[in-house]
Design an enzyme around this catalytic site. Structure first.
Site, PDB file in Angstrom:
ATOM      1  N   ARG A 273       0.988  -1.295  -0.105  1.00 12.56           N
ATOM      2  CA  ARG A 273       0.042  -0.118   0.039  1.00 12.56           C
ATOM      3  C   ARG A 273       0.831   1.312  -0.300  1.00 12.56           C
ATOM      4  O   ARG A 273       1.936   1.211   0.564  1.00 12.56           O
ATOM      5  CB  ARG A 273      -0.884  -0.058   1.195  1.00 12.56           C
ATOM      6  CG  ARG A 273      -2.087  -0.874   1.405  1.00 12.56           C
ATOM      7  CD  ARG A 273      -3.123  -0.464   0.319  1.00 12.56           C
ATOM      8  NE  ARG A 273      -4.297  -1.235   0.191  1.00 12.56           N
ATOM      9  CZ  ARG A 273      -4.369  -2.515  -0.710  1.00 12.56           C
ATOM     10  NH1 ARG A 273      -3.559  -2.624  -1.438  1.00 12.56           N
ATOM     11  NH2 ARG A 273      -5.539  -2.988  -0.447  1.00 12.56           N
ATOM     12  N   GLU A 302      -3.258   7.961  -3.748  1.00 12.58           N
ATOM     13  CA  GLU A 302      -3.593   7.334  -4.978  1.00 12.58           C
ATOM     14  C   GLU A 302      -5.102   8.194  -5.330  1.00 12.58           C
ATOM     15  O   GLU A 302      -5.954   8.333  -4.405  1.00 12.58           O
ATOM     16  CB  GLU A 302      -4.050   5.934  -4.839  1.00 12.58           C
ATOM     17  CG  GLU A 302      -2.869   5.036  -5.456  1.00 12.58           C
ATOM     18  CD  GLU A 302      -3.000   3.571  -5.238  1.00 12.58           C
ATOM     19  OE1 GLU A 302      -3.950   3.145  -5.730  1.00 12.58           O
ATOM     20  OE2 GLU A 302      -2.129   2.839  -4.663  1.00 12.58           O
ATOM     21  N   HIS A 320      -1.540   0.552  -9.724  1.00 15.40           N
ATOM     22  CA  HIS A 320      -2.123  -0.429  -8.735  1.00 15.40           C
ATOM     23  C   HIS A 320      -2.494  -1.499  -9.561  1.00 15.40           C
ATOM     24  O   HIS A 320      -3.800  -1.927  -9.661  1.00 15.40           O
ATOM     25  CB  HIS A 320      -3.250   0.246  -8.147  1.00 15.40           C
ATOM     26  CG  HIS A 320      -3.289  -0.357  -7.010  1.00 15.40           C
ATOM     27  ND1 HIS A 320      -3.824   0.223  -5.578  1.00 15.40           N
ATOM     28  CD2 HIS A 320      -3.213  -1.753  -6.380  1.00 15.40           C
ATOM     29  CE1 HIS A 320      -3.859  -0.589  -4.341  1.00 15.40           C
ATOM     30  NE2 HIS A 320      -3.634  -1.797  -5.040  1.00 15.40           N
ATOM     31  N   SER A 323      -2.522  -7.186  -8.806  1.00 11.93           N
ATOM     32  CA  SER A 323      -3.433  -8.463  -9.057  1.00 11.93           C
ATOM     33  C   SER A 323      -4.026  -8.408 -10.387  1.00 11.93           C
ATOM     34  O   SER A 323      -5.003  -9.393 -10.451  1.00 11.93           O
ATOM     35  CB  SER A 323      -4.332  -8.179  -7.777  1.00 11.93           C
ATOM     36  OG  SER A 323      -5.380  -7.301  -8.018  1.00 11.93           O
TER      37      SER A 323
HETATM   38  N1  LIG Z   1      -0.705  -3.748  -5.335  1.00 11.87           N
HETATM   39  C1  LIG Z   1      -1.670  -4.618  -5.193  1.00 11.87           C
HETATM   40  O1  LIG Z   1      -2.480  -4.809  -5.980  1.00 11.87           O
HETATM   41  C2  LIG Z   1      -1.810  -5.548  -3.893  1.00 11.87           C
HETATM   42  C3  LIG Z   1      -2.411  -6.917  -4.410  1.00 11.87           C
HETATM   43  C4  LIG Z   1      -2.763  -7.645  -3.239  1.00 11.87           C
HETATM   44  C5  LIG Z   1      -2.273  -7.193  -1.906  1.00 11.87           C
HETATM   45  N2  LIG Z   1      -1.689  -6.070  -1.822  1.00 11.87           N
HETATM   46  C6  LIG Z   1      -1.454  -5.564  -0.481  1.00 11.87           C
HETATM   47  O2  LIG Z   1      -0.382  -6.683   0.174  1.00 11.87           O
HETATM   48  C7  LIG Z   1      -0.809  -6.932   1.571  1.00 11.87           C
HETATM   49  C8  LIG Z   1      -0.367  -8.230   1.858  1.00 11.87           C
HETATM   50  O3  LIG Z   1      -1.250  -9.346   1.379  1.00 11.87           O
HETATM   51  P1  LIG Z   1      -1.062 -10.760   1.662  1.00 11.87           P
HETATM   52  O4  LIG Z   1      -2.059 -11.422   0.972  1.00 11.87           O
HETATM   53  O5  LIG Z   1       0.403 -11.262   1.549  1.00 11.87           O
HETATM   54  O6  LIG Z   1      -1.102 -10.641   3.402  1.00 11.87           O
HETATM   55  P2  LIG Z   1      -0.407 -11.531   4.485  1.00 11.87           P
HETATM   56  O7  LIG Z   1      -1.282 -11.438   5.667  1.00 11.87           O
HETATM   57  O8  LIG Z   1      -0.464 -13.138   4.214  1.00 11.87           O
HETATM   58  O9  LIG Z   1       0.775 -10.940   4.785  1.00 11.87           O
HETATM   59  C9  LIG Z   1       1.172  -9.799   5.240  1.00 11.87           C
HETATM   60  C10 LIG Z   1       2.367 -10.037   6.350  1.00 11.87           C
HETATM   61  O10 LIG Z   1       2.759  -8.874   6.777  1.00 11.87           O
HETATM   62  C11 LIG Z   1       3.326  -9.247   8.180  1.00 11.87           C
HETATM   63  N3  LIG Z   1       3.189  -7.836   8.980  1.00 11.87           N
HETATM   64  C12 LIG Z   1       2.409  -7.061   9.527  1.00 11.87           C
HETATM   65  N4  LIG Z   1       2.829  -5.994   9.957  1.00 11.87           N
HETATM   66  C13 LIG Z   1       4.216  -6.326   9.947  1.00 11.87           C
HETATM   67  C14 LIG Z   1       5.378  -5.109  10.270  1.00 11.87           C
HETATM   68  N5  LIG Z   1       4.979  -4.155  10.965  1.00 11.87           N
HETATM   69  N6  LIG Z   1       6.549  -5.381   9.803  1.00 11.87           N
HETATM   70  C15 LIG Z   1       6.867  -6.534   9.209  1.00 11.87           C
HETATM   71  N7  LIG Z   1       5.671  -7.425   8.712  1.00 11.87           N
HETATM   72  C16 LIG Z   1       4.464  -7.120   9.050  1.00 11.87           C
HETATM   73  C17 LIG Z   1       2.344 -10.181   8.691  1.00 11.87           C
HETATM   74  O11 LIG Z   1       2.848 -10.510   9.781  1.00 11.87           O
HETATM   75  C18 LIG Z   1       2.020 -10.988   7.447  1.00 11.87           C
HETATM   76  O12 LIG Z   1       2.983 -12.032   7.326  1.00 11.87           O
HETATM   77  C19 LIG Z   1      -2.390  -6.713   1.567  1.00 11.87           C
HETATM   78  O13 LIG Z   1      -2.858  -6.259   2.799  1.00 11.87           O
HETATM   79  C20 LIG Z   1      -2.599  -5.633   0.626  1.00 11.87           C
HETATM   80  O14 LIG Z   1      -2.365  -4.254   1.230  1.00 11.87           O
HETATM   81  C21 LIG Z   1      -1.527  -5.213  -2.963  1.00 11.87           C
HETATM   82  O1  LIG Z   2      -5.392  -5.399  -1.608  1.00 10.43           O
HETATM   83  C1  LIG Z   2      -5.619  -6.048  -2.856  1.00 10.43           C
HETATM   84  O2  LIG Z   2      -6.216  -7.090  -2.904  1.00 10.43           O
HETATM   85  C2  LIG Z   2      -5.150  -5.160  -3.824  1.00 10.43           C
HETATM   86  O3  LIG Z   2      -4.670  -3.882  -3.530  1.00 10.43           O
HETATM   87  C3  LIG Z   2      -6.007  -5.265  -5.130  1.00 10.43           C
HETATM   88  O4  LIG Z   2      -5.995  -6.460  -5.836  1.00 10.43           O
END
Ligand SMILES: NC(=O)c1ccc[n+]([C@@H]2O[C@H](COP(=O)([O-])OP(=O)(O)OC[C@H]3O[C@@H](n4cnc5c(N)ncnc54)[C@H](O)[C@@H]3O)[C@@H](O)[C@H]2O)c1
Ligand SMILES: O=C(O)[C@H](O)CO
Length: 386
Positions: A273, A302, A320, A323
């Site tokens: 994010r 954004e 963005h 995904s």
């Molecule tokens: N750019 C995009 O389109 C896109 C797509 C998918 C997800 N995302 C973002 O990616 C994030 C992660 O997704 P995920 O499915 O891997 O989630 P997840 O919950 O599997 O992984 C997140 C990880 O971050 C760790 N974490 C939390 N706080 C922390 C800190 N202070 N320091 C270090 N690590 C910390 C958690 O322990 C966890 O292992 C989502 O929350 C979303 O915001 C963005």
């Molecule tokens: O959190 C998410 O899933 C993304 O930012 C969009 O796929």
């Protein structure tokens, strides 16, 4: 008074009214809702980000559930409106739900869904693409070529960084961070250093086994290290990718001071994010360090970029799209719809949100469960035994 919003309706006589604030990819999600007696209303308003007022108008007087987007502000106002309309379920079409005030949802007894798992590999692939593109200056070189500036091979033309044998750093080694780490370790034979609040034993085992495989084949083994602090990752890694959730603990995790501790030629990738990075400090750092490169999928405000970012050749910026593969986006729509449907129908919550494959198989009916409800425990929702 909110303006009327344009909608497309499926199954007008359905018993349950489900609203989607945006058209979503594929038709399976619509069919699954219609088959279960839902009237599906999709907002077709030509406006990218709907306001709270727009969504209140969409919710109307009777609404059983809403599928919404990460651009929307789901707080007290919307959950109280949904609750007044009889709604019991909301799902983000995203895994991240920092746009949702879960405490407000709890107050109104509204279940909040998200879409984990289906986007893990797709998002990790984009992070890997940005890592390579930044390290090898692909976008700069493409612009140079299109501008007609290429007049012959030169020893110093667009020299970048070799990844093999270097160290990849992952901050937030959850689903996506671990998938990214595996791609970089296996694909480019990089050593791994990671920081997370929790140990990722599966990831460590993977790198150990791959290292042994390489050694058995006469190649240098790859290594892994779980860092005791995030600063250790920033100081030691050549490529760093950010994958934590956004919350109070990760806001501006990368700031001026931390950028200063990174290697001068490091590559930083952000597909988590935008606010995880202090973007103003990043712009300044990029200006001062032309060999430091970034690949950004997300931005602090954004859809805007901080002033100066768009002018920098050492920054790759994409809107963005991490995904954005067809399979993933259709799967996200399906999971979001099934989260809402499951609550409406009184189904239990799936026991393991990391294993959502059974919901994605188009050849069989999905399990009678909500795939991922983040506040299931607080609301005391039953858990599926399947
Ligand atoms: N750019 C995009 O389109 C896109 C797509 C998918 C997800 N995302 C973002 O990616 C994030 C992660 O997704 P995920 O499915 O891997 O989630 P997840 O919950 O599997 O992984 C997140 C990880 O971050 C760790 N974490 C939390 N706080 C922390 C800190 N202070 N320091 C270090 N690590 C910390 C958690 O322990 C966890 O292992 C989502 O929350 C979303 O915001 C963005
Ligand atoms: O959190 C998410 O899933 C993304 O930012 C969009 O796929």
């Amino acid at each position: 008074m909110a303006k009327p919003v344009s909608i497309e309706v499926y199954n007008p006589n359905g018993k349950y009214r489900v609203v989607s604030t945006k058209p979503m990819p594929g038709t399976r999600w619509i069919n699954l809702l219609v088959e279960q007696d839902c009237r599906v209303e999709i907002c077709t308003q030509k406006k990218t980000i709907l306001s709270v007022e727009d969504i209140i108008a969409l919710i109307g007087d009777k609404c059983d559930g809403v599928i919404g987007q990460l651009t929307e502000d789901w707080g007290e106002t919307l959950f109280s409106a949904l609750s007044r309309a009889g709604g019991k379920a909301f799902s983000n079409m995203a895994v991240g739900y920092n746009n949702v005030d879960v405490n407000a949802a709890n107050k109104y007894g509204v279940a909040v869904g998200n879409t984990p798992g289906v986007l893990t590999e797709t998002t990790a692939e984009l992070a890997a693409s940005l890592s390579v593109a930044a390290a090898r200056r692909i976008v700069e070189a493409d612009e140079f070529m299109r501008a007609g500036l290429y007049d012959g091979w030169l020893p110093n033309l667009f020299v970048g960084n070799l990844l093999k044998g270097q160290t990849v750093g992952v901050i937030g080694a959850g689903r996506i961070g671990s998938a990214y780490a595996r791609m970089m370790v296996e694909g480019f034979k990089m050593n791994l250093i990671y920081y997370d609040l929790y140990q990722s034993t599966r990831l460590e085992k993977f790198v150990t086994a791959y290292g042994q495989f390489l050694k058995a084949n006469g190649e240098s083994p790859v290594t892994w290290k779980r860092a005791a602090s995030m600063d250790e990752v920033l100081q030691q890694a050549d490529v760093i990718s950010l994958h934590p959730i956004l919350d109070k603990t990760t806001y501006h995790l990368i700031n001026k001071e931390r950028l200063a501790t990174m290697k001068k030629e490091a590559v930083l990738v952000n597909c988590s994010r935008g606010p995880v990075v202090d973007e103003v400090a990043l712009v300044e750092h990029l200006k001062q360090n032309p060999m430091f490169r970034v690949g950004l999928d997300v931005f602090e405000d954004e859809p805007y970029m901080k002033p100066g970012l768009a002018d920098l050749k050492n920054a790759i910026v994409v809107p963005h799209i991490a995904s954005a593969s067809k399979w993933t986006r259709e799967g996200m729509a399906t999971l979001a719809a099934l989260n809402v449907l499951g609550k409406i129908k009184g189904y239990p919550v799936w026991s393991d949100a990391n294993r959502v494959e059974p919901f994605l198989n188009e050849n069989i009916p999905p399990p009678a469960a909500s795939p991922s409800i983040v506040n299931a425990k607080v609301l005391g929702l039953p858990v599926s035994r399947l």
